[in-house]
Design an enzyme around this catalytic site. Sequence first.
Site, PDB file in Angstrom:
ATOM      1  NE  ARG A 157       0.127  -0.115  13.369  1.00  0.00           N
ATOM      2  CZ  ARG A 157      -0.556   0.741  12.689  1.00  0.00           C
ATOM      3  NH1 ARG A 157      -0.934   1.773  11.997  1.00  0.00           N
ATOM      4  NH2 ARG A 157      -1.827   0.994  12.757  1.00  0.00           N
ATOM      5  CG  ASN A 159       1.176   6.550  12.204  1.00  0.00           C
ATOM      6  OD1 ASN A 159       0.750   7.103  10.948  1.00  0.00           O
ATOM      7  ND2 ASN A 159       0.623   5.425  12.814  1.00  0.00           N
ATOM      8  CD  GLU A 160      -3.350   6.551  14.740  1.00  0.00           C
ATOM      9  OE1 GLU A 160      -2.784   5.408  15.252  1.00  0.00           O
ATOM     10  OE2 GLU A 160      -4.489   6.788  14.695  1.00  0.00           O
ATOM     11  CD  GLU A 167      -4.112   7.316   9.665  1.00  0.00           C
ATOM     12  OE1 GLU A 167      -4.824   6.941  10.072  1.00  0.00           O
ATOM     13  OE2 GLU A 167      -2.452   7.580  10.205  1.00  0.00           O
ATOM     14  CD1 TRP A 178      -9.239   0.324  12.950  1.00  0.00           C
ATOM     15  CD2 TRP A 178     -10.346   0.989  15.072  1.00  0.00           C
ATOM     16  NE1 TRP A 178      -9.492   1.230  13.007  1.00  0.00           N
ATOM     17  CE2 TRP A 178     -10.253   1.729  13.523  1.00  0.00           C
ATOM     18  CE3 TRP A 178     -11.074   0.918  15.639  1.00  0.00           C
ATOM     19  CZ2 TRP A 178     -10.347   2.720  14.170  1.00  0.00           C
ATOM     20  CZ3 TRP A 178     -11.332   1.657  15.806  1.00  0.00           C
ATOM     21  CH2 TRP A 178     -10.934   3.479  15.461  1.00  0.00           C
ATOM     22  CD  GLU A 215      -3.555  -1.119   9.859  1.00  0.00           C
ATOM     23  OE1 GLU A 215      -2.863  -0.704   9.336  1.00  0.00           O
ATOM     24  OE2 GLU A 215      -4.298  -0.368  10.221  1.00  0.00           O
ATOM     25  CE1 TYR A 231     -12.292  -9.326   4.896  1.00  0.00           C
ATOM     26  CE2 TYR A 231      -9.487 -10.058   5.714  1.00  0.00           C
ATOM     27  CZ  TYR A 231     -10.697 -10.747   5.582  1.00  0.00           C
ATOM     28  OH  TYR A 231     -11.668 -11.645   5.579  1.00  0.00           O
ATOM     29  CG  HIS A 232      -8.268   0.240   6.867  1.00  0.00           C
ATOM     30  ND1 HIS A 232      -9.344   1.104   6.636  1.00  0.00           N
ATOM     31  CD2 HIS A 232      -8.962   0.436   8.189  1.00  0.00           C
ATOM     32  CE1 HIS A 232      -8.701   2.083   7.162  1.00  0.00           C
ATOM     33  NE2 HIS A 232      -8.720   1.794   8.828  1.00  0.00           N
TER      34      HIS A 232
HETATM   35  C1  GLA Z   1      -4.713   4.788  12.294  1.00  0.00           C
HETATM   36  C2  GLA Z   1      -2.734   3.908  12.054  1.00  0.00           C
HETATM   37  C3  GLA Z   1      -3.091   4.131  10.273  1.00  0.00           C
HETATM   38  C4  GLA Z   1      -4.052   3.078  10.234  1.00  0.00           C
HETATM   39  C5  GLA Z   1      -5.249   3.317  10.353  1.00  0.00           C
HETATM   40  C6  GLA Z   1      -5.987   2.320   9.926  1.00  0.00           C
HETATM   41  O1  GLA Z   1      -4.367   5.856  12.387  1.00  0.00           O
HETATM   42  O2  GLA Z   1      -2.691   5.343  11.275  1.00  0.00           O
HETATM   43  O3  GLA Z   1      -2.206   2.875   9.711  1.00  0.00           O
HETATM   44  O4  GLA Z   1      -3.830   1.497  10.960  1.00  0.00           O
HETATM   45  O5  GLA Z   1      -4.984   2.787  11.927  1.00  0.00           O
HETATM   46  O6  GLA Z   1      -8.041   2.924  10.680  1.00  0.00           O
END
Ligand code: GLA
Length: 688
Positions: free
Chosen positions: A138, A176-177, A327, A335, A375, A377-378
């Site tokens: 991404r 997003n971020e 979030e 990560w 992700e 494992y998150h």
């Molecule tokens: C970020 C992203 C999310 C996800 C989380 C995982 O905050 O915005 O899409 O990847 O990390 O910690």
Amino acid sequence: MIGRLALAALLLTTAAPACPQATPARATNFPGKPPIAVGVAWYPEQWPETRWPVDLAMMRKAGFNTVRVAEFAWSRMEPEEGKFDFAWLDRAIDAAAKHGMMVVLGTPTAAPPAWLTQKYPDTLRVDEDGKRATHGGRRQFSFASARYRTFARTIAAEMAKRYGHNPNVVGWQIDNEIGPPSFDGEAVARWHAFLKGRYGTIETLNQRWATEYWSQHYDSFDQVPLHATGQQNPALLLDFKHFTTATWSDYIANQAQAIRAAADPRQFVTTNTMFWNGGFDHFALHRDLDLAAWDNYIQTGHADWVANGANHDLVRGYKQRNFWLMETQPGRTDWAPVNRALDPGQVREMAWQAIGHGADAVLYWQWRPARNGQETYHGALLGQDGLPNPILAEVTQTAHEIDASAPLLADTVPVAKVAMLFSYDSRWAIDLQPLNKNFDPVREFTDFYRPLRVASQGVAVLSPDVDLSRYPLVVAPALNVLTADTAKRLEAYVRGGGHLVLGPRSGMKDDADALWPERQPGPLAGLLGAHVEQYFALDAPVTVQGDLTGTAATWAETLVPDAADVQVIARYGDPGGWLDGKPAIVTRQVGKGSISYVGAWLDPAAMQALAARLLEAADVRPILTSTDPDVEVSARAGAGRCVLVVINHGATARPVALPAAARVAIGKIADGTLPAHGVAVVRVPACG
Ligand code: GLA
């Protein structure tokens, strides 16, 4: 836990206090909606539709009232160029609404579809070494690509056309971020245009950057290379940060305009940012957004609550209004080198800490892990089998508590009498030329913040450019870049009775990263009546003695009083060294205000003594007295209420002394103690 009726009674029976800083504050601009949002990132596109009602019913049972959707679903919403399919999203939003959920829509531009980048590879990001990104991750797009912006604008506009007046959609998250810049040809062209806009003529740039040095002279803007790192002029590298700020700001504005053109103005427009991210100036980026939102993760699983609180305060400072925690982790991340889970009770603590610091929304990431992908494992609230993970019980308790206390928290904002100034320019200028590799400006900021926050129970983190007049104490831990304008306003603040404290490395550079011709603190040296004679990178601590004692490490500056009324607070002890006997901290009274300069990075105990002294001089008192160091107290005031969020971040019970008139709405303070990892929401007559 207090029930709704009992809470209503509490609201009616407690006398309305006069609270400062009361401005209306709620999660959304829709009067009928819950004032505090609590919910989760939900990815309906990853699951069969037959599962949606099950998930949504479980969310409702968990106490959620909000879902964020669609921020990575571009290939589902536009499966082919110019062909849009929103039918599934219509159904997902409807289903969410039927289950009582507010919806935040994410524009999907962090994850372009394969058809787009395959057909238009020029939209892909190029790194500083010239390597082009590929599909499959991404953020692989170029923030400078005009073509990408057209696609981004189109999908945002299509979404806004469809959902801009949907009564269940309360706001928008753009992208997003946002983060990695690009070094492609369009970025270079934008860079040259940016420099021309900033300096007007190449002569001005040459003069401000001092390009006679190393034969750097430029004949035209298009000779200036685009770099973020390497052995470049730090002036160029600082301007690279200004450039990324400007480029990301108009990248966001491109989509914001498309949304606003079609949407109900009550739907907020925001973006979600990351922990202390230094990629761009967040104050500047948020200028045209409605509110700030951020993603709070404790990657080690060991929370440093004071440092975490500082980041909440920073985010609140972007707009000086309540924010969204867009979030946060249900237990662990995936990560970090070791993704330890937070201890039982700490996920609840984190939510309440955010609210105490001014969050009007807490959303978890994520509901259920995809069965494959980066992700799996998150941490998530459900497992791969669609059944609750153990953390869901704690999150459910938290969500119900938030819901029950929402009437108390509605229209309240955090109370702070201390302001701390965080300057991205200063952080970058120090990072570019640290002199001591251990001088991390964020860590230094946090070291100043820690005792001030603990002792005052409320700190606003602000840009140096805003009105500071309502704060009796303003601390700028390392205001390295100080413009003449900011200096003027800080001087007016002091002359108006404010107490200003400058930390090490302050007042050294202008906003092109050039040294001020005067020694530190440059344009404030006259007001201080003192200047820095010399600065030193330290590899071993030296002592500091005087009205406060301790040690200084990493950095020390020797001060020289120029005016007779300058008071020396402490001097260095450094037998046989340059620092020995020289002033380390000075202060000068200016009318009812004062200006102080702290030349040393002090140890924690000395920092605490300094904080106590500064707070006393500015007459700032805590709301609750005699609190334990592991107990965090935050106050929110407004609408005639003062509400405390009291959190025991410790692993054992800790004492908390409440005033007689206090009424506990959430949690238990039994026999004057708050249990380990306990939270109490308490109404008190006044915020002090
Ligand atoms: C970020 C992203 C999310 C996800 C989380 C995982 O905050 O915005 O899409 O990847 O990390 O910690």
